[in-house]
Design a protein around this motif. Structure first.
Motif, PDB file in Angstrom:
ATOM      1  N   ILE A   5       0.730  -1.371   0.209  1.00 38.97           N
ATOM      2  CA  ILE A   5       0.239   0.110  -0.026  1.00 38.97           C
ATOM      3  C   ILE A   5       0.987   1.317  -0.007  1.00 38.97           C
ATOM      4  N   ASP A   6       0.132   2.301  -0.469  1.00 44.19           N
ATOM      5  CA  ASP A   6       0.925   3.538  -0.700  1.00 44.19           C
ATOM      6  C   ASP A   6       0.979   4.614   0.798  1.00 44.19           C
ATOM      7  N   ALA A   7       1.128   3.756   1.851  1.00 41.67           N
ATOM      8  CA  ALA A   7       1.304   4.526   3.141  1.00 41.67           C
ATOM      9  C   ALA A   7       2.206   3.703   3.904  1.00 41.67           C
ATOM     10  N   GLY A   8       3.098   4.629   4.723  1.00 43.88           N
ATOM     11  CA  GLY A   8       3.982   3.919   5.381  1.00 43.88           C
ATOM     12  C   GLY A   8       4.350   4.599   6.734  1.00 43.88           C
ATOM     13  N   ALA A   9       5.391   4.537   7.289  1.00 41.12           N
ATOM     14  CA  ALA A   9       5.907   5.084   8.577  1.00 41.12           C
ATOM     15  C   ALA A   9       5.592   6.608   8.695  1.00 41.12           C
TER      16      ALA A   9
END
Length: 318
Positions: free
Chosen positions: A137-141
């Motif tokens: 997915i295109d979301a991280g820390a």
């Protein structure tokens, strides 16, 4: 005009004058003394000549038509490109509408469960870790995503976060053989553990081997300590088959998940759990049962007082 000596002399004189004028015109070039007269004649007779030429010269018309067809072809090509771009835009709009519907549905689930979520888009399937059922997915820390967070969509449980980078994260899907989640039966306290089986239904082992379970019963997540990796109340799926009870300590169920793992697009990572267990609040409304049609047979006595089977209305055989 009759062919006489005078007429022949006049013809020769006119020819001589014509040649003289042609010679003067050629020698004069752009400064020819007859240029003004020629332009005036062209202005006066040009339209007439053009019209007559169009009417009597089919070859010229054909050449003109071919030239114009090239222009029309160019315009047609431009229109085709514009139509293609419009179709692409409409397709993009359809996809945008689909994503908006997914987002609205997911926000409804989050609102019912009181989950704080971070929306994300699936950008890849599979991962370098070798999991057989994962997504990226295109979301991280940088977006507040951490390992062991619940992932859901508008249908139910998608999986859990396993690896987090600055801008992306890997999610292990609920149908992966390495995936296990605690479950609870709807409207009850029968607990179990669901495991993924790839493209087959989830396998659930109920802790109570004598639990009363039937096809169509529904399950939600039981939840984990501190809501990691799973928050409670997320819809898991519907019981599709129940193994016969063999008197063992557990009972095996097979559950069709709510989520279609092969067509994921918009998902939400639960970054804040609910203040209290939503229990069954997030489950979708049950489908209304389809009424079974009934047939009513009415027996009408005949004119002589007997029924169609030959008995009279008092039950006596005729």
């Amino acid at each position: 005009m009759r062919d006489t000596k005078e007429s022949r002399l006049l013809l020769v004189l006119l020819i001589a004058i014509a040649f003289a004028l042609i010679t003067v015109d050629i020698r004069g070039g752009r400064n020819s003394p007859v240029d003004g007269a020629r332009q005036a004649a062209a202005a006066a007779f040009g339209p007439i000549e053009n019209g007559m030429s169009s009417a009597v010269d089919p070859v010229g018309n054909a050449v003109s038509a071919v030239r114009d067809s090239g222009d029309r072809h160019d315009r047609l090509a431009v229109m085709e490109k514009e139509n293609a771009a419009l179709k692409a835009k409409l397709g993009s709009d359809d996809r945008t509408r689909s994503r908006l519907n997914q987002l609205d549905k997911m926000l409804k689930v989050a609102g019912q469960g009181q989950y704080g979520i971070k929306g994300a888009q699936v950008i890849a399937i599979g991962a370098a870790q070798g999991f057989s059922w994962t997504i990226t997915i295109d979301a991280g820390a940088d977006d507040g995503i951490k390992r062991d967070m619940t992932v859901l969509n508008g249908d139910g449980l998608v999986g859990r976060v396993t690896t987090v980078g600055p801008d992306t994260a890997t999610v292990l899907l609920a149908n992966d053989p390495d995936f296990t989640v605690g479950t609870r039966m709807e409207a009850g306290d029968e607990l179990g553990f669901a495991s993924g089986q790839g493209d087959r239904p989830l396998r659930v082992e109920l802790l109570n081997g004598k639990a009363e379970v039937k096809k169509g019963d529904r399950l939600v997540t039981f939840g984990s300590q501190a809501d990691k990796p799973f928050v409670p109340g997320v819809p898991v799926g519907v019981v599709s088959r129940v193994d016969p009870s063999g008197g063992g300590l557990t009972r095996t169920l097979y559950v069709t998940p709510y989520v279609g793992f092969s067509k994921l697009d918009i998902v939400g990572v639960v970054v804040a759990g609910p203040k209290k267990d939503p229990r069954d609040e997030v489950l979708p409304a049950k489908p209304k049962p389809v009424p079974t049609p009934t047939v009513t047979v009415t027996v009408t006595p005949s004119a002589n007082g007997s029924a169609p089977d030959g008995t009279d209305t008092d039950g006596q055989q005729q």
